[in-house]
Design an enzyme around this catalytic site. Structure first.
Site, PDB file in Angstrom:
ATOM      1  N   ASN A  29      -9.274  -0.313   4.150  1.00 50.87           N
ATOM      2  CA  ASN A  29      -8.856   1.030   3.752  1.00 50.87           C
ATOM      3  C   ASN A  29      -8.068   1.898   4.556  1.00 50.87           C
ATOM      4  O   ASN A  29      -7.301   2.659   4.100  1.00 50.87           O
ATOM      5  CB  ASN A  29      -9.972   1.860   2.998  1.00 50.87           C
ATOM      6  N   SER A  64      -3.543  -1.810  -0.460  1.00 52.72           N
ATOM      7  CA  SER A  64      -2.203  -2.126   0.147  1.00 52.72           C
ATOM      8  C   SER A  64      -1.755  -0.805  -0.971  1.00 52.72           C
ATOM      9  O   SER A  64      -1.925   0.362  -0.888  1.00 52.72           O
ATOM     10  CB  SER A  64      -1.502  -3.316  -0.303  1.00 52.72           C
ATOM     11  N   TYR A 101       6.408   2.663   5.766  1.00 46.22           N
ATOM     12  CA  TYR A 101       5.232   2.666   4.901  1.00 46.22           C
ATOM     13  C   TYR A 101       5.493   1.501   3.948  1.00 46.22           C
ATOM     14  O   TYR A 101       4.532   0.452   3.968  1.00 46.22           O
ATOM     15  CB  TYR A 101       4.812   3.774   4.295  1.00 46.22           C
ATOM     16  N   LYS A 108       3.257  -2.205   3.731  1.00 45.51           N
ATOM     17  CA  LYS A 108       2.544  -2.840   2.723  1.00 45.51           C
ATOM     18  C   LYS A 108       3.084  -3.825   2.145  1.00 45.51           C
ATOM     19  O   LYS A 108       2.410  -4.721   1.693  1.00 45.51           O
ATOM     20  CB  LYS A 108       2.726  -1.601   1.540  1.00 45.51           C
ATOM     21  N   THR A 125      -4.752  12.186  -2.676  1.00 43.91           N
ATOM     22  CA  THR A 125      -5.675  12.122  -1.469  1.00 43.91           C
ATOM     23  C   THR A 125      -4.837  12.739  -0.295  1.00 43.91           C
ATOM     24  O   THR A 125      -3.859  13.382  -0.380  1.00 43.91           O
ATOM     25  CB  THR A 125      -5.882  10.736  -1.201  1.00 43.91           C
TER      26      THR A 125
END
Length: 272
Positions: free
Chosen positions: A83, A134, A148, A152, A183
C-alpha cells in the site's frame, strides 16, 4: 482461521483503515510505517495482534528484513498488501529528476522489493495472496499526474506478469485499482511540482473536473477489501469506486476502435 497480513504504509489512509478492519475481525497484522509511533493507537487497541514494523520501502534490505521479522513473529504470511505510495501532481515538463525518481522509487521499486522478499515465504507455504495497491490510473491516464500514472502502469505490468509466474505455487495476485478517494493521497501525502504558467489551463480544467462526488469515502472500502482477501478466486484487476469502471470502459472502447482503424496498416508492417 485468522489470517496473517503484512501491510505497508499503514500509518494513514487506506493502509490504516484496512489494518484496523482486519484486526477488528480477528486477523493478525504486521503494519509498517516510517515512524511506528503512528501505529501506537492500533497497538493500544489490539495489543499483540498488531506487529509494528519500522520501514522505508525505498530501502531494499529493510524490505527483506521486514518480511523476515513478520514471518518470525507470526510463523507465516498469508497476505501482503503493498500500500505504501504517494501522489506527485504537476505537468511532466515541470517534473525534476529527483521528483521523477522518488515517485518511481516508492510507488514501483518499494512494491517490487516487498514482493520479491515475500515470494520465497509464500512458495514454501504453497499459498499466499499478494495485493498491490495500484490505481485506475494504471489502466487509464489523467493530465497533471504523469509520473504517478507511469508508476502505476509499471505496477500493473509487473503484477500481471507476476500472476502468470506464481500461479502454480498457489500464490494469487490482485491489483486494487481505486479511483480518487478522500485520503491524504491528494493532501498531506502529496507532492507538487514547481508550476509553469504554460500549463495553467490544463491544470485548471483538471481540478474543475474533480467534483466532490467524484471522490469516494475511504471508510467505505474496507468491506470490499475484506471480500477480496477472503475470495477463493480473487480478480487480478479489482476496481474500487463508482468512477473507475465507466472511465476505464470508455478509454478501452476508444483504444479498441483505434486499433481497428489502423489494423490493416499494422498487419502490413509485419512483412509477411
Amino acid at each position: 482461521m485468522s489470517k496473517i497480513i503484512l501491510i505497508t504504509g499503514a500509518s494513514r489512509g487506506f493502509g490504516k483503515l484496512w489494518a484496523k478492519a482486519l484486526l477488528e475481525r480477528g486477523d493478525k497484522v504486521a503494519a509498517t510505517a516510517r515512524n511506528t509511533e503512528d501505529l501506537s493507537d492500533l497497538v493500544a487497541e489490539f495489543g499483540n495482534a498488531v506487529f509494528p514494523v519500522e520501514l522505508d520501502v525505498n530501502n531494499r534490505e529493510a524490505c527483506f528484513a521486514a518480511v523476515e521479522k513478520t514471518k518470525t513473529q507470526f510463523g507465516r504470511i498469508d497476505v501482503v498488501i503493498n500500500n505504501a505510495g504517494f501522489g506527485l501532481f504537476g505537468a511532466i515538463e515541470e517534473t525534476t529528476e529527483k521528483q521523477a525518481r522518488d515517485q518511481m522509487e516508492t510507488n514501483f521499486f518499494g512494491l517490487l522489493w516487498i514482493t520479491q522478499a515475500v515470494l520465497p515465504v509464500m512458495r514454501e507455504q504453497r499459498n499466499g495472496h499478494i495485493i498491490q495497491v495500484s490505481s485506475f490510473l494504471g489502466l487509464v491516464s489523467l493530465p497533471v499526474l504523469g509520473l504517478y500514472n507511469a508508476s502505476k502502469y509499471a505496477v500493473n505490468g509487473l503484477s500481471e506478469t507476476l500472476a502468470s509466474e506464481v500461479k502454480d505455487f498457489g500464490i494469487k495476485v490482485s491489483l486494487i485499482e481505486p479511483n480518487g478517494f478522500s485520503t491524504d493521497w491528494a493532501g498531506a501525502s502529496a507532492f507538487q511540482t514547481e508550476p509553469n504558467e504554460a500549463y495553467g489551463p490544463v491544470k485548471k480544467a483538471f481540478f474543475e473536473n474533480a467534483t466532490p462526488d467524484s471522490w469516494g469515502k475511504p471508510e467505505s472500502t474496507a468491506g470490499a477489501v475484506l471480500q477480496l482477501i477472503d475470495s477463493e478466486n480473487p480478480p487480478l484487476h479489482f476496481l474500487l469506486g463508482k468512477v473507475a469502471y465507466p472511465a476505464v470502459k470508455q478509454v478501452y472502447h476508444q483504444r479498441l476502435n483505434e486499433f481497428e482503424t489502423w489494423k490493416e496498416i499494422s498487419a502490413q508492417a509485419h512483412g509477411h
